[in-house]
Write a protein that holds these residues in place. Structure first.
Motif, PDB file in Angstrom:
ATOM      1  N   TRP A  26       0.808  -1.218   0.000  1.00  0.00           N
ATOM      2  CA  TRP A  26       0.000   0.000   0.000  1.00  0.00           C
ATOM      3  C   TRP A  26       0.840   1.267   0.000  1.00  0.00           C
ATOM      4  O   TRP A  26       0.322   2.357  -0.236  1.00  0.00           O
ATOM      5  N   ALA A 187      -7.762   2.408  -7.954  1.00  0.00           N
ATOM      6  CA  ALA A 187      -7.955   1.059  -7.403  1.00  0.00           C
ATOM      7  C   ALA A 187      -7.274   0.009  -8.277  1.00  0.00           C
ATOM      8  O   ALA A 187      -6.755  -0.995  -7.766  1.00  0.00           O
ATOM      9  N   TYR A 190      -3.767   0.037  -7.242  1.00  0.00           N
ATOM     10  CA  TYR A 190      -3.743  -0.486  -5.871  1.00  0.00           C
ATOM     11  C   TYR A 190      -3.847  -2.014  -5.874  1.00  0.00           C
ATOM     12  O   TYR A 190      -3.067  -2.701  -5.207  1.00  0.00           O
ATOM     13  N   TYR A 303     -13.113  -7.496   0.931  1.00  0.00           N
ATOM     14  CA  TYR A 303     -13.603  -6.159   0.599  1.00  0.00           C
ATOM     15  C   TYR A 303     -15.087  -5.935   0.907  1.00  0.00           C
ATOM     16  O   TYR A 303     -15.480  -4.813   1.262  1.00  0.00           O
ATOM     17  N   TYR A 336      -5.650   2.487   1.405  1.00  0.00           N
ATOM     18  CA  TYR A 336      -5.947   3.052   0.092  1.00  0.00           C
ATOM     19  C   TYR A 336      -5.579   4.532  -0.001  1.00  0.00           C
ATOM     20  O   TYR A 336      -5.419   5.077  -1.095  1.00  0.00           O
ATOM     21  N   ALA A 350     -11.699   7.009  -0.399  1.00  0.00           N
ATOM     22  CA  ALA A 350     -11.148   5.780   0.180  1.00  0.00           C
ATOM     23  C   ALA A 350     -12.214   4.841   0.736  1.00  0.00           C
ATOM     24  O   ALA A 350     -12.149   3.623   0.509  1.00  0.00           O
ATOM     25  N   LEU A 353     -13.889   2.051  -1.551  1.00  0.00           N
ATOM     26  CA  LEU A 353     -13.138   0.942  -2.146  1.00  0.00           C
ATOM     27  C   LEU A 353     -13.951  -0.350  -2.212  1.00  0.00           C
ATOM     28  O   LEU A 353     -13.833  -1.087  -3.196  1.00  0.00           O
TER      29      LEU A 353
END
Length: 393
Positions: A26, A187, A190, A303, A336, A350, A353
């Protein structure tokens, strides 16, 4: 504890492990190594595969021609059967802007067993080898480089110890303008970093290998040793495959986030971004139904479970579920933030996400559906119904 609480705790444990045990993926501090300029600048050939890129070339190609590079350098643009005048436009831009010498070649349709991009790269590299350059810069036709980009890349290649790096790659900063780009693009990078932590890639003796195909500086000797591009000729995810081939042949690789290399391709609509992800997502899973099922379950636990269990805990009066779900969501959100800051986006994005993760989950499932319907990886009029997955180590 309730079943919902146990799910929340499982998600929290997963996030603690991701925070501390996944190579600090991250963090966004993996930037191009700074190195003193070499006493002698090696020769470089820039290879640009291009298929129907007339819209992008007026922005990207002049940035390559204008490179402020002290050594010998040239650009080879491989016109991959374009129908929009890509090759003619490239020649016109060269006449207009001058700068580095430009050669435009057209290899024709790819032979069986080759993806279109790698077929174009093959011809570009073959032509480059006649000049015997010490480095090859493989860059896409939608990538714009600041004038000192090539200098920085070559200097960085000498910073990897006694023999330097054999491959230096930068993840170009993707365009983030539209609402969907703001939600999906940071994302994307990420998730890529989570799958291939840059710090692990850059560690000497690492087993993790990855590259960003839009900007790859490669020693010609390393390319020959790894059999590039013939050894990866069927790969849809060609950048990761290239990095693995170089690593397997004994090469040292480096991957980081770019500061002066940008993608100029717009993805204004969700459908554009969907196509970008879905065309190769199932190939990344090696076309395995078991890996697909595991990915869906993992995305759901990591998630989706945090916000769902938080809300469920609050509504049902389950403090354990609410606390664990909220803590997992907080850790997710915190990891994030650095990527949003890198993309200069509002940090208030954030907490969204999990929503973006749902989109990626659906894109991955759609990628598998396309594969089993025989449409496979479709890109610019070509379809690879059963492309070879990224080779494993």
């Amino acid at each position: 504890m309730s079943a919902v609480a146990w799910i929340a705790v499982g998600s929290l444990i997963a996030w603690v492990w991701l925070l501390l045990g996944q190579g600090f993926y991250w963090r966004t501090d993996q930037r191009l190594p700074r190195q003193a300029e070499p006493a002698r600048w090696p020769s470089v050939t820039v290879v640009v595969p291009a298929r129907d890129e007339a819209e992008m070339l007026p922005v990207s190609l002049p940035s390559l021609l204008a490179q402020d590079y002290p050594g010998e350098a040239e650009v080879i643009l491989v016109d991959d059967c374009s129908t929009d005048g890509t090759g003619q436009l490239a020649r016109a831009l060269s006449v207009r802007y001058g700068g580095l010498p430009l050669t435009v070649v057209s290899p024709g349709e790819p032979e069986p067993g080759w993806t279109g991009k790698l077929w174009a790269v093959r011809h570009g590299i073959a032509l480059a080898r006649q000049r015997k350059p010490e480095f090859l810069l493989l860059t896409d036709a939608d990538i714009a480089h600041e004038p000192d980009s090539l200098r920085d890349l070559v200097a960085a290649a000498g910073s990897g110890g006694a023999d330097g790096f054999d491959l230096v790659s930068q993840m170009a900063r993707l365009r983030v303008v539209s609402t969907w780009e703001r939600l999906v693009v940071p994302a994307f990078v990420y998730f890529f970093g989570q799958l291939y932590p840059f710090r692990r890639v850059n560690r000497a003796g690492a087993r993790t290998a990855a590259a960003a195909g839009g900007c790859v500086l490669l020693r010609t000797e390393a390319a020959e040793r790894a059999g590039i591009p013939a050894s990866i000729r069927q790969a849809v995810i060609d950048d990761v495959s290239l990095a693995r081939a170089v690593q397997r042949s004994g090469g040292r690789i480096w991957l980081g986030l770019a500061e002066r290399v940008d993608s100029v391709r717009p993805y204004p609509r969700l459908g554009d971004l969907w196509q970008m992800v879905a065309r190769s997502a199932y190939a990344q899973l090696r076309h395995s139904p078991l890996l697909l099922a595991g990915t869906v379950a993992g995305l759901a636990l990591v998630y989706l479970a945090p916000p769902v269990t938080l809300v469920a805990g609050l509504l049902t009066g389950d403090p354990a579920a609410a606390w664990a779900g909220g803590a997992a969501w907080a850790v997710m959100t915190g990891t994030y933030l650095p990527m949003l800051a890198y993309y200069r986006q509002s940090l208030w994005l954030a907490p969204l996400l999990p929503f973006t993760a749902v989109l990626y989950l659906l894109m991955t499932v759609d990628s598998a559906v396309r594969h089993y319907r025989g449409r496979g990886s479709a890109w610019k009029g070509r379809t690879y119904s059963r492309p070879e997955a990224t080779p494993d180590l």
